[in-house]
Design a protein around this motif. Sequence first.
Motif, PDB file in Angstrom:
ATOM      1  N   VAL A   1       0.828  -1.210   0.000  1.00 18.25           N
ATOM      2  CA  VAL A   1       0.000   0.000   0.000  1.00 18.25           C
ATOM      3  C   VAL A   1       0.858   1.254   0.000  1.00 18.25           C
ATOM      4  O   VAL A   1       0.821   2.060  -0.932  1.00 18.25           O
ATOM      5  CB  VAL A   1      -0.960   0.002   1.209  1.00 18.25           C
ATOM      6  CG1 VAL A   1      -1.808   1.252   1.207  1.00 18.25           C
ATOM      7  CG2 VAL A   1      -1.857  -1.235   1.181  1.00 18.25           C
ATOM      8  N   VAL A   2       1.664   1.431   1.037  1.00 17.24           N
ATOM      9  CA  VAL A   2       2.424   2.670   1.162  1.00 17.24           C
ATOM     10  C   VAL A   2       3.451   2.792   0.046  1.00 17.24           C
ATOM     11  O   VAL A   2       3.571   3.837  -0.602  1.00 17.24           O
ATOM     12  CB  VAL A   2       3.105   2.741   2.550  1.00 17.24           C
ATOM     13  CG1 VAL A   2       3.869   4.027   2.704  1.00 17.24           C
ATOM     14  CG2 VAL A   2       2.058   2.616   3.653  1.00 17.24           C
ATOM     15  N   ALA A   3       4.211   1.726  -0.184  1.00 16.23           N
ATOM     16  CA  ALA A   3       5.211   1.786  -1.247  1.00 16.23           C
ATOM     17  C   ALA A   3       4.569   2.021  -2.606  1.00 16.23           C
ATOM     18  O   ALA A   3       5.140   2.699  -3.464  1.00 16.23           O
ATOM     19  CB  ALA A   3       6.021   0.491  -1.264  1.00 16.23           C
ATOM     20  N   HIS A   4       3.384   1.482  -2.800  1.00 14.13           N
ATOM     21  CA  HIS A   4       2.669   1.697  -4.066  1.00 14.13           C
ATOM     22  C   HIS A   4       2.393   3.176  -4.283  1.00 14.13           C
ATOM     23  O   HIS A   4       2.670   3.723  -5.366  1.00 14.13           O
ATOM     24  CB  HIS A   4       1.361   0.898  -4.038  1.00 14.13           C
ATOM     25  CG  HIS A   4       0.417   1.251  -5.144  1.00 14.13           C
ATOM     26  ND1 HIS A   4       0.621   0.865  -6.444  1.00 14.13           N
ATOM     27  CD2 HIS A   4      -0.743   1.975  -5.133  1.00 14.13           C
ATOM     28  CE1 HIS A   4      -0.372   1.321  -7.197  1.00 14.13           C
ATOM     29  NE2 HIS A   4      -1.209   1.988  -6.428  1.00 14.13           N
ATOM     30  N   HIS A   5       1.896   3.859  -3.266  1.00 12.15           N
ATOM     31  CA  HIS A   5       1.548   5.274  -3.420  1.00 12.15           C
ATOM     32  C   HIS A   5       2.797   6.147  -3.515  1.00 12.15           C
ATOM     33  O   HIS A   5       2.818   7.126  -4.273  1.00 12.15           O
ATOM     34  CB  HIS A   5       0.679   5.727  -2.258  1.00 12.15           C
ATOM     35  CG  HIS A   5      -0.680   5.074  -2.254  1.00 12.15           C
ATOM     36  ND1 HIS A   5      -1.577   5.222  -3.287  1.00 12.15           N
ATOM     37  CD2 HIS A   5      -1.289   4.268  -1.350  1.00 12.15           C
ATOM     38  CE1 HIS A   5      -2.682   4.544  -3.029  1.00 12.15           C
ATOM     39  NE2 HIS A   5      -2.527   3.952  -1.859  1.00 12.15           N
ATOM     40  N   ILE A   6       3.837   5.822  -2.762  1.00 16.26           N
ATOM     41  CA  ILE A   6       5.070   6.603  -2.868  1.00 16.26           C
ATOM     42  C   ILE A   6       5.675   6.447  -4.257  1.00 16.26           C
ATOM     43  O   ILE A   6       6.195   7.409  -4.837  1.00 16.26           O
ATOM     44  CB  ILE A   6       6.067   6.167  -1.779  1.00 16.26           C
ATOM     45  CG1 ILE A   6       5.522   6.517  -0.387  1.00 16.26           C
ATOM     46  CG2 ILE A   6       7.417   6.847  -1.976  1.00 16.26           C
ATOM     47  CD1 ILE A   6       6.421   6.090   0.749  1.00 16.26           C
ATOM     48  N   SER A   7       5.609   5.238  -4.798  1.00 15.30           N
ATOM     49  CA  SER A   7       6.099   5.028  -6.158  1.00 15.30           C
ATOM     50  C   SER A   7       5.310   5.858  -7.159  1.00 15.30           C
ATOM     51  O   SER A   7       5.882   6.429  -8.100  1.00 15.30           O
ATOM     52  CB  SER A   7       6.004   3.546  -6.509  1.00 15.30           C
ATOM     53  OG  SER A   7       6.389   3.339  -7.855  1.00 15.30           O
TER      54      SER A   7
END
Length: 368
Positions: A173-179
């Motif tokens: 979730v978090v890494a997806h949005h930061i990417s």
Amino acid sequence: MTSPATRRAAAAVLAVAALVEVLVRSASPQVTTLFLVAVGALAVASTAPLALRNPTAGALLVTAASVVALAGFRLAIVTGLLAQLVAGYLVGRRGALAVAVPLGLPYLVLAVFFPVAVVLAGLLPMCVLAGAALRVSRADAAHLAARDAFAGTLVEHTARGERARIARELHDVVAHHISMISVQAENARLTTAGLPEAGAQRFEAIGGTARAALTEMRRLLGVLRSDADVGVPERRPQPGLRELTALLDEARDASGSGTRLILRGAPVSLDPGVELAAYRIVQEALTNARRHAPGAAVDVEITYRADALCLRIRDNGPGPGPGGAGHGLSGMRERAAAVGGELRTGAGGAAGGFVVEATLPTCVQEDR
């Protein structure tokens, strides 16, 4: 006095002491040799059985020899009576409480004629109960230690499972949005017409900050996943296949490239865990495509079969890179394995690009 070696040593010492005791007490010109042999044999028989491997049999033999010496020869062998108390204690330690009755009953009968039998009849049950109490105490201590060890193991296992869940959610979730932030910042810098130099620098700084955050998050994930049991499945998933359209729209807006959703077969209602795994696999595959093949078109194919849900995510980028598999690919494999499925990744063959294929077993409930 619990080990066989200790019992044998104690029995030998008591036997010698009992033999010396009866010989000293019976030493008289009027005493015949036959009598000395008989009482000597009783002295040994009232102590030596303590060395037997079976404490119950030893206690019965000690009782028989002591009763014969007391009733037949009117001889109370003090060392033998001490051995009788020890034998009662060992019987209690063994847990054979029913044997306490034949051990003490003869002394109750002899108490009418011999005062020493009264003392022995009172002390013998106490020795048996003392041995039984120690046995119960040690059993309770062992049970408590086993329970504490089990509770500690359960807490540790739960903590590992929770760390694994947190690691998956951070990555998915978090890494997806930061990417997405990094990709959108880079796209805005390159595609916005007439962008001032200061604005381009800000967009570049945003992308760099997002990439640095992703690097730090990967380090954190490495700590969380180093000792976590990654095989713990989630039982109450949130997103599912109904949210795939929004996910693809989001990926299309972020990358500015074509992203297609291809459905085959009749959609059916799936187990929530299967839907969550499918959603996360597609999400991670799209994130990897944006990161390693920016601008490449991506096809997301979902095939509903009677026994499985098949996913195929392919981009037309440069294909697998020289580096090894990171957290993304291992996380997708863990997602598939958690629901009993399997996942394959690799080059797209003659068409090029990179392909992620997953087969997840279905648990059909009812038609949509």
